[in-house]
Design an enzyme around this catalytic site. Structure first.
Site, PDB file in Angstrom:
ATOM      1  N   TYR A 102      -1.905  -1.141  10.436  1.00 26.21           N
ATOM      2  CA  TYR A 102      -1.922  -1.253   8.982  1.00 26.21           C
ATOM      3  C   TYR A 102      -0.576  -0.843   8.389  1.00 26.21           C
ATOM      4  O   TYR A 102      -0.023  -1.542   7.534  1.00 26.21           O
ATOM      5  CB  TYR A 102      -3.038  -0.370   8.421  1.00 26.21           C
ATOM      6  CG  TYR A 102      -3.292  -0.547   6.942  1.00 26.21           C
ATOM      7  CD1 TYR A 102      -3.838  -1.727   6.450  1.00 26.21           C
ATOM      8  CD2 TYR A 102      -3.001   0.467   6.038  1.00 26.21           C
ATOM      9  CE1 TYR A 102      -4.083  -1.894   5.092  1.00 26.21           C
ATOM     10  CE2 TYR A 102      -3.241   0.313   4.687  1.00 26.21           C
ATOM     11  CZ  TYR A 102      -3.780  -0.866   4.221  1.00 26.21           C
ATOM     12  OH  TYR A 102      -4.019  -1.020   2.871  1.00 26.21           O
TER      13      TYR A 102
ATOM     14  N   SER B  48       0.856  -1.181   0.000  1.00 24.99           N
ATOM     15  CA  SER B  48       0.000   0.000   0.000  1.00 24.99           C
ATOM     16  C   SER B  48       0.889   1.227   0.000  1.00 24.99           C
ATOM     17  O   SER B  48       2.089   1.139   0.342  1.00 24.99           O
ATOM     18  CB  SER B  48      -0.875   0.005   1.263  1.00 24.99           C
ATOM     19  OG  SER B  48      -1.502   1.256   1.473  1.00 24.99           O
TER      20      SER B  48
END
Length: 255
Positions: A159, A146
């Site tokens: 995350y 990401s």
């Protein structure tokens, strides 16, 4: 001259997180280009539904798997081997975000659930897949990281840590298995119109405008745009690319 997309004829590709979002779109496009697609997901029904939409089991099939459970990953990989013999490509797209939280307020449960899927589950999957890639004479691994694996954002420690870890895991796989013909690369999407994002946006429509404004290209991505990058890395068109980290983020990480 614009070249046609790289062919995936004859390749067998296993995709985790294949029941929805980027994983689903990657499977649909791969199948349209001649690949046999194996879709694995925590929701076996979703994976099987996507596979059924593609065609017969010779073209695609779906499986249930909990990537956080190494025994379940091994069971899934044994089923893949029984049905396909080997695989040519692995796409690790299973992922979670978890609730927004300051680092000091991140609970054990939030940390373990997100890191368990995004990083530990990816490790279990790659580890179990390597023998099937070697059996095919080599192949390509593409891991979904990401932009949060490249730059930090507030209140997402679980995350961010997991997605930075994905990049390290990818580079480790690349350097360990390059001599055996296995390539490993990571894709880092920016904001993408997936079911995971949809709930966040639906809670406040201004959020999409805010998110789009952060991308110099002026919008968020469609899942197919991320899938195209993934499948280029799976294909032989990227045969000299390994250990790479590819932002597909509309320029979000330029500054």
């Amino acid at each position: 001259m614009i070249k046609a997309p790289a062919s995936l004829d004859g390749k067998t590709i296993l995709i985790t997180g294949g029941g929805s979002g980027i994983g689903r779109e990657t499977g649909l496009i791969a199948a349209s280009r001649g690949a046999r697609v194996i879709l694995a997901d925590i929701d076996a029904g979703k994976a099987s539904a996507v596979a059924a939409g593609i065609g017969s089991e010779s073209a695609a099939f779906g499986l249930g798997v909990d990537v956080t459970n190494s025994a379940d990953v091994a069971r899934m990989m044994a089923e893949v081997e029984a049905k396909s013999g080997s695989i040519d490509g692995l796409v690790c797209a299973a992922g979670l975000t978890g609730d927004a939280t300051l680092l000091a307020e991140c609970t054990d449960e939030t940390w373990n659930s997100v890191v368990g899927v995004n990083l530990t589950g990816m490790f279990f999957t790659i580890r179990a897949a390597i023998p099937l890639l070697l059996k095919a004479g080599g192949g390509s691994i593409v891991n979904l990281s990401s932009v949060a694996g490249l730059v930090a954002v507030p209140n997402q420690v679980q995350y961010i840590a997991s997605k930075f870890g994905v990049i390290g895991l990818t580079k480790s796989a690349a350097i360990d298995y390059a001599p055996q013909g296995i390539r490993a690369n990571a894709v880092c999407p920016g904001g993408t119109r997936t079911p995971m994002l949809a709930g966040w946006v639906e809670a406040d429509p201004d959020r999409e405008r805010f998110l789009a404004a952060g991308h110099p290209i002026g919008r968020i991505a469609e899942p197919a745009e991320i899938a195209e990058a993934i499948l280029w890395l799976i294909s032989d068109a990227s045969s000299f690319v390994t250990g790479a980290v590819l932002p597909v983020d509309g320029g979000l990480t330029i500054p």
